[in-house]
Design an enzyme around this catalytic site. Sequence first.
Site, PDB file in Angstrom:
ATOM      1  N   GLY A  10     -26.082 -30.829 -12.148  1.00 16.51           N
ATOM      2  CA  GLY A  10     -25.427 -29.932 -13.089  1.00 16.51           C
ATOM      3  C   GLY A  10     -24.784 -30.756 -14.181  1.00 16.51           C
ATOM      4  O   GLY A  10     -24.751 -31.986 -14.114  1.00 16.51           O
ATOM      5  N   MET A  12     -21.583 -32.096 -16.768  1.00 18.97           N
ATOM      6  CA  MET A  12     -20.222 -32.545 -16.511  1.00 18.97           C
ATOM      7  C   MET A  12     -19.313 -31.327 -16.355  1.00 18.97           C
ATOM      8  O   MET A  12     -19.563 -30.262 -16.925  1.00 18.97           O
ATOM      9  CB  MET A  12     -19.724 -33.420 -17.664  1.00 18.97           C
ATOM     10  CG  MET A  12     -20.492 -34.717 -17.816  1.00 18.97           C
ATOM     11  SD  MET A  12     -19.964 -35.698 -19.245  1.00 18.97           S
ATOM     12  CE  MET A  12     -18.309 -36.190 -18.738  1.00 18.97           C
ATOM     13  N   SER A  14     -18.931 -29.342 -13.909  1.00 17.78           N
ATOM     14  CA  SER A  14     -19.512 -28.196 -13.209  1.00 17.78           C
ATOM     15  C   SER A  14     -19.133 -28.181 -11.725  1.00 17.78           C
ATOM     16  O   SER A  14     -19.525 -27.271 -10.995  1.00 17.78           O
ATOM     17  CB  SER A  14     -21.045 -28.199 -13.343  1.00 17.78           C
ATOM     18  OG  SER A  14     -21.601 -29.381 -12.765  1.00 17.78           O
ATOM     19  N   LYS A  16     -19.701 -30.876  -9.468  1.00 11.92           N
ATOM     20  CA  LYS A  16     -20.617 -31.629  -8.601  1.00 11.92           C
ATOM     21  C   LYS A  16     -19.863 -32.493  -7.591  1.00 11.92           C
ATOM     22  O   LYS A  16     -20.153 -32.464  -6.402  1.00 11.92           O
ATOM     23  CB  LYS A  16     -21.553 -32.508  -9.440  1.00 11.92           C
ATOM     24  CG  LYS A  16     -22.461 -31.767 -10.394  1.00 11.92           C
ATOM     25  CD  LYS A  16     -23.410 -32.699 -11.106  1.00 11.92           C
ATOM     26  CE  LYS A  16     -22.696 -33.779 -11.894  1.00 11.92           C
ATOM     27  NZ  LYS A  16     -21.810 -33.217 -12.958  1.00 11.92           N
ATOM     28  N   ASP A  92     -22.392 -40.729  -5.676  1.00 12.18           N
ATOM     29  CA  ASP A  92     -21.982 -39.899  -6.803  1.00 12.18           C
ATOM     30  C   ASP A  92     -22.392 -40.567  -8.117  1.00 12.18           C
ATOM     31  O   ASP A  92     -22.535 -41.790  -8.180  1.00 12.18           O
ATOM     32  CB  ASP A  92     -20.461 -39.695  -6.768  1.00 12.18           C
ATOM     33  CG  ASP A  92     -20.009 -38.529  -7.634  1.00 12.18           C
ATOM     34  OD1 ASP A  92     -20.848 -37.677  -7.985  1.00 12.18           O
ATOM     35  OD2 ASP A  92     -18.792 -38.445  -7.944  1.00 12.18           O
ATOM     36  N   GLU A  93     -22.565 -39.757  -9.161  1.00 12.11           N
ATOM     37  CA  GLU A  93     -22.918 -40.235 -10.505  1.00 12.11           C
ATOM     38  C   GLU A  93     -24.186 -41.101 -10.497  1.00 12.11           C
ATOM     39  O   GLU A  93     -24.297 -42.114 -11.189  1.00 12.11           O
ATOM     40  CB  GLU A  93     -21.760 -41.027 -11.116  1.00 12.11           C
ATOM     41  CG  GLU A  93     -20.443 -40.275 -11.175  1.00 12.11           C
ATOM     42  CD  GLU A  93     -20.436 -39.107 -12.158  1.00 12.11           C
ATOM     43  OE1 GLU A  93     -21.444 -38.911 -12.858  1.00 12.11           O
ATOM     44  OE2 GLU A  93     -19.416 -38.401 -12.227  1.00 12.11           O
ATOM     45  N   ALA A  94     -25.164 -40.679  -9.720  1.00 11.31           N
ATOM     46  CA  ALA A  94     -26.372 -41.493  -9.520  1.00 11.31           C
ATOM     47  C   ALA A  94     -27.230 -41.613 -10.775  1.00 11.31           C
ATOM     48  O   ALA A  94     -28.121 -42.473 -10.831  1.00 11.31           O
ATOM     49  CB  ALA A  94     -27.207 -40.924  -8.375  1.00 11.31           C
ATOM     50  N   CYS A 165     -18.331 -20.650 -26.062  1.00 10.25           N
ATOM     51  CA  CYS A 165     -18.283 -19.177 -25.957  1.00 10.25           C
ATOM     52  C   CYS A 165     -17.652 -18.674 -24.670  1.00 10.25           C
ATOM     53  O   CYS A 165     -17.382 -17.483 -24.533  1.00 10.25           O
ATOM     54  CB  CYS A 165     -19.686 -18.601 -26.107  1.00 10.25           C
ATOM     55  SG  CYS A 165     -20.778 -18.941 -24.692  1.00 10.25           S
TER      56      CYS A 165
END
Length: 206
Positions: A10, A12, A14, A16, A92-94, A165
């Site tokens: 997903g 940033m 979001s 994860k 993480d952050e792979a 939005c």
Amino acid sequence: MTSRLEVIVGPMFSGKTERLIAKLHRAQYAKKRVRILKPAHDTRTQGYIASRAVMPDGTTQITDQLSAVMVHDEESFWKIVNLNKFDVLAIDEAQFFPLDTPMRDSLGWFGRAIRRLLRERRNTDLRIIVAGLDMDFAEEPFGPIPGLLAIADNVEKLTGVCMICGSDAGYISYRMISDDKQLVVGDIGEYQVRCRSCYEPPRKKP
């Protein structure tokens, strides 16, 4: 009983890492041995992974964190993996693990290492959970994540709230600074979550 791969993707902001940490807490409650890794390229948090909430003033605040080992390259990855016993391996952050130059495949060294680990431990209950961005700021596949999605047993694709939005359809991390490099570490000051309607492709330099 067999090894398995789960991938959480997903944009940033979001959730994860929040989702990843929730899975790891659950594994710890079940008395599973957990090992957490993250790429050394991500300089925002060294030595831990953290879930963060966006505050009303636009800043972020850490809501939960877990210790992690920083991975610099393939050699350090295998050194960590071979020296530790674990039931759950989380990364993480792979997306920050680079692909080969020139490009060899869609996995890169990191994706190939994950595939090899799954094969080597196929007769165990090893669980690997990878979280990361599936697209970069230009709507292009990001690092080894798309390749890992192809070999995953389970995929969770999250969305965020569009910062333009307000719709619950944010699917991409829009870069607000002028830099066309793919690997640019940033935070809420450099990126926004945007839906497809509010997203603007970056202008190509002449």
